[in-house]
Design a protein around this motif. Structure first.
Motif, PDB file in Angstrom:
ATOM      1  N   ALA A 142       0.834  -1.209   0.000  1.00 35.86           N
ATOM      2  CA  ALA A 142       0.000   0.000   0.000  1.00 35.86           C
ATOM      3  C   ALA A 142       0.868   1.258   0.000  1.00 35.86           C
ATOM      4  CB  ALA A 142      -0.933  -0.001   1.211  1.00 35.86           C
ATOM      5  N   ILE A 143       1.960   1.243   0.742  1.00 37.58           N
ATOM      6  CA  ILE A 143       2.874   2.386   0.762  1.00 37.58           C
ATOM      7  C   ILE A 143       3.478   2.576  -0.632  1.00 37.58           C
ATOM      8  CG2 ILE A 143       5.094   3.212   1.675  1.00 37.58           C
ATOM      9  CD1 ILE A 143       4.256   1.975   4.389  1.00 37.58           C
ATOM     10  N   TRP A 144       3.851   1.478  -1.305  1.00 42.58           N
ATOM     11  CA  TRP A 144       4.405   1.580  -2.657  1.00 42.58           C
ATOM     12  C   TRP A 144       3.372   2.144  -3.634  1.00 42.58           C
ATOM     13  CZ3 TRP A 144       8.435   2.251  -5.440  1.00 42.58           C
ATOM     14  CH2 TRP A 144       8.382   2.052  -6.808  1.00 42.58           C
ATOM     15  N   LYS A 145       2.143   1.653  -3.557  1.00 38.94           N
ATOM     16  CA  LYS A 145       1.091   2.136  -4.467  1.00 38.94           C
ATOM     17  C   LYS A 145       0.836   3.627  -4.255  1.00 38.94           C
ATOM     18  CE  LYS A 145      -0.929   0.102  -7.074  1.00 38.94           C
ATOM     19  NZ  LYS A 145      -0.649  -0.013  -8.499  1.00 38.94           N
ATOM     20  N   ASP A 146       0.840   4.083  -3.018  1.00 40.16           N
ATOM     21  CA  ASP A 146       0.663   5.516  -2.725  1.00 40.16           C
ATOM     22  C   ASP A 146       1.822   6.330  -3.297  1.00 40.16           C
ATOM     23  OD1 ASP A 146      -1.734   5.151  -1.445  1.00 40.16           O
ATOM     24  OD2 ASP A 146      -0.907   5.281   0.587  1.00 40.16           O
ATOM     25  N   ALA A 147       3.033   5.795  -3.190  1.00 40.76           N
ATOM     26  CA  ALA A 147       4.213   6.504  -3.704  1.00 40.76           C
ATOM     27  C   ALA A 147       4.133   6.659  -5.220  1.00 40.76           C
ATOM     28  CB  ALA A 147       5.487   5.756  -3.315  1.00 40.76           C
ATOM     29  N   VAL A 148       3.642   5.639  -5.900  1.00 41.02           N
ATOM     30  CA  VAL A 148       3.535   5.681  -7.356  1.00 41.02           C
ATOM     31  C   VAL A 148       2.454   6.673  -7.790  1.00 41.02           C
ATOM     32  CG1 VAL A 148       2.882   4.300  -9.377  1.00 41.02           C
ATOM     33  CG2 VAL A 148       4.440   3.357  -7.678  1.00 41.02           C
ATOM     34  N   LYS A 149       1.377   6.780  -6.998  1.00 41.53           N
ATOM     35  CA  LYS A 149       0.257   7.658  -7.352  1.00 41.53           C
ATOM     36  C   LYS A 149       0.535   9.138  -7.136  1.00 41.53           C
ATOM     37  CE  LYS A 149      -2.948   5.443  -4.997  1.00 41.53           C
ATOM     38  NZ  LYS A 149      -4.172   5.238  -4.258  1.00 41.53           N
ATOM     39  N   LEU A 150       1.402   9.462  -6.182  1.00 41.76           N
ATOM     40  CA  LEU A 150       1.605  10.864  -5.818  1.00 41.76           C
ATOM     41  C   LEU A 150       2.090  11.697  -6.994  1.00 41.76           C
ATOM     42  CD1 LEU A 150       3.148  10.664  -2.264  1.00 41.76           C
ATOM     43  CD2 LEU A 150       0.910  11.514  -2.880  1.00 41.76           C
ATOM     44  N   ASP A 151       1.622  12.929  -7.039  1.00 41.11           N
ATOM     45  CA  ASP A 151       2.017  13.873  -8.077  1.00 41.11           C
ATOM     46  C   ASP A 151       3.487  14.228  -7.891  1.00 41.11           C
ATOM     47  OD1 ASP A 151       1.961  15.700 -10.127  1.00 41.11           O
ATOM     48  OD2 ASP A 151       1.134  17.311  -8.895  1.00 41.11           O
ATOM     49  N   LYS A 152       4.260  14.062  -8.941  1.00 41.39           N
ATOM     50  CA  LYS A 152       5.686  14.292  -8.842  1.00 41.39           C
ATOM     51  C   LYS A 152       6.137  15.405  -9.783  1.00 41.39           C
ATOM     52  CE  LYS A 152       5.592   9.858  -9.263  1.00 41.39           C
ATOM     53  NZ  LYS A 152       4.255   9.626  -8.861  1.00 41.39           N
ATOM     54  N   GLU A 153       5.494  16.556  -9.677  1.00 41.03           N
ATOM     55  CA  GLU A 153       5.914  17.706 -10.471  1.00 41.03           C
ATOM     56  C   GLU A 153       7.263  18.190  -9.972  1.00 41.03           C
ATOM     57  OE1 GLU A 153       3.220  20.950 -10.833  1.00 41.03           O
ATOM     58  OE2 GLU A 153       1.511  19.652 -11.192  1.00 41.03           O
ATOM     59  N   GLU A 154       7.987  18.824 -10.853  1.00 43.25           N
ATOM     60  CA  GLU A 154       9.288  19.357 -10.480  1.00 43.25           C
ATOM     61  C   GLU A 154       9.122  20.515  -9.498  1.00 43.25           C
ATOM     62  OE1 GLU A 154      13.022  20.059 -13.110  1.00 43.25           O
ATOM     63  OE2 GLU A 154      11.774  21.862 -13.228  1.00 43.25           O
ATOM     64  N   ILE A 155       9.964  20.529  -8.494  1.00 42.35           N
ATOM     65  CA  ILE A 155      10.012  21.624  -7.524  1.00 42.35           C
ATOM     66  C   ILE A 155      11.357  22.317  -7.700  1.00 42.35           C
ATOM     67  CG2 ILE A 155       9.945  22.286  -5.091  1.00 42.35           C
ATOM     68  CD1 ILE A 155       8.505  19.659  -4.515  1.00 42.35           C
ATOM     69  N   VAL A 156      11.332  23.637  -7.759  1.00 39.33           N
ATOM     70  CA  VAL A 156      12.571  24.404  -7.833  1.00 39.33           C
ATOM     71  C   VAL A 156      12.800  25.025  -6.458  1.00 39.33           C
ATOM     72  CG1 VAL A 156      13.782  26.314  -8.938  1.00 39.33           C
ATOM     73  CG2 VAL A 156      12.217  24.892 -10.284  1.00 39.33           C
ATOM     74  N   PHE A 157      13.943  24.704  -5.870  1.00 39.96           N
ATOM     75  CA  PHE A 157      14.305  25.240  -4.569  1.00 39.96           C
ATOM     76  C   PHE A 157      15.387  26.287  -4.754  1.00 39.96           C
ATOM     77  CE2 PHE A 157      12.882  20.938  -3.432  1.00 39.96           C
ATOM     78  CZ  PHE A 157      12.020  21.211  -2.391  1.00 39.96           C
ATOM     79  N   HIS A 158      15.221  27.418  -4.098  1.00 36.42           N
ATOM     80  CA  HIS A 158      16.308  28.396  -3.990  1.00 36.42           C
ATOM     81  C   HIS A 158      16.731  28.368  -2.527  1.00 36.42           C
ATOM     82  CE1 HIS A 158      18.848  31.852  -4.472  1.00 36.42           C
ATOM     83  NE2 HIS A 158      18.313  32.335  -3.360  1.00 36.42           N
TER      84      HIS A 158
END
Length: 160
Positions: A69-85
């Motif tokens: 279940a943890i793996w399935k949740d990880a695959v589903k999560l939105d993984k848009e790029e984040i830019v950190f300054h």
């Protein structure tokens, strides 16, 4: 320093597994699992071998299901790029249409888990910075900023 981070499912899975199994919650789950298996094995004579085996198999399956279940949740999560300054004033994050600023004092703690720097904003809320996103000397610059801007108790095990 600017970092572009696109989190992979494997990294979310590692963080989620650590977060689930770490601390009292993880210790409690392990203890309860072991106790159920011991209780089932101890009462085998009363319950019978088939029932005992079924209980033990059920406990193992439940643990396996949690991991799945943890793996399935990880695959589903939105993984848009984040830019950190990242600078001495704190961390600015930009993702799609959202922006946020985090001053260094708002970070609860920073840990390194399996090659991922986890910047905790709360118990279950964190930014992940995999080691793979750093180029050249950026990791050393990042670590020196952590050392300079966070007290030792917030960055245990992290050194520049």
């Amino acid at each position: 320093m600017d970092l572009r981070v696109k989190i992979q499912p494997k990294e979310i899975f590692i963080y989620s597994m650590y977060n689930f199994w770490a601390g009292l919650r993880g210790i409690g789950c392990i203890i309860l699992t072991v106790l159920v298996i011991i209780a089932a094995a101890a009462s085998e004579e009363r319950l019978g071998t088939q029932v005992t085996n079924l209980v033990i198999l059920g406990v193992i399956a439940l643990t396996g299901f949690q991991i799945f279940a943890i793996w399935k949740d990880a695959v589903k999560l939105d993984k848009e790029e984040i830019v950190f300054h990242i600078g001495d004033e704190g961390i600015r994050a930009r993702q799609a249409n959202c922006k946020g600023e985090i001053s260094w004092d708002k970070l609860v703690k920073v840990k390194k888990i399996a090659g991922i720097y986890v910047l905790y904003l709360g118990r279950d809320k964190a930014y992940l910075m995999p080691k793979r996103v750093f180029r050249g000397s950026e990791e050393q610059i990042f670590l020196s900023m952590l050392t300079r801007n966070l007290p030792q108790e917030k960055r245990r095990g992290i050194r520049a």
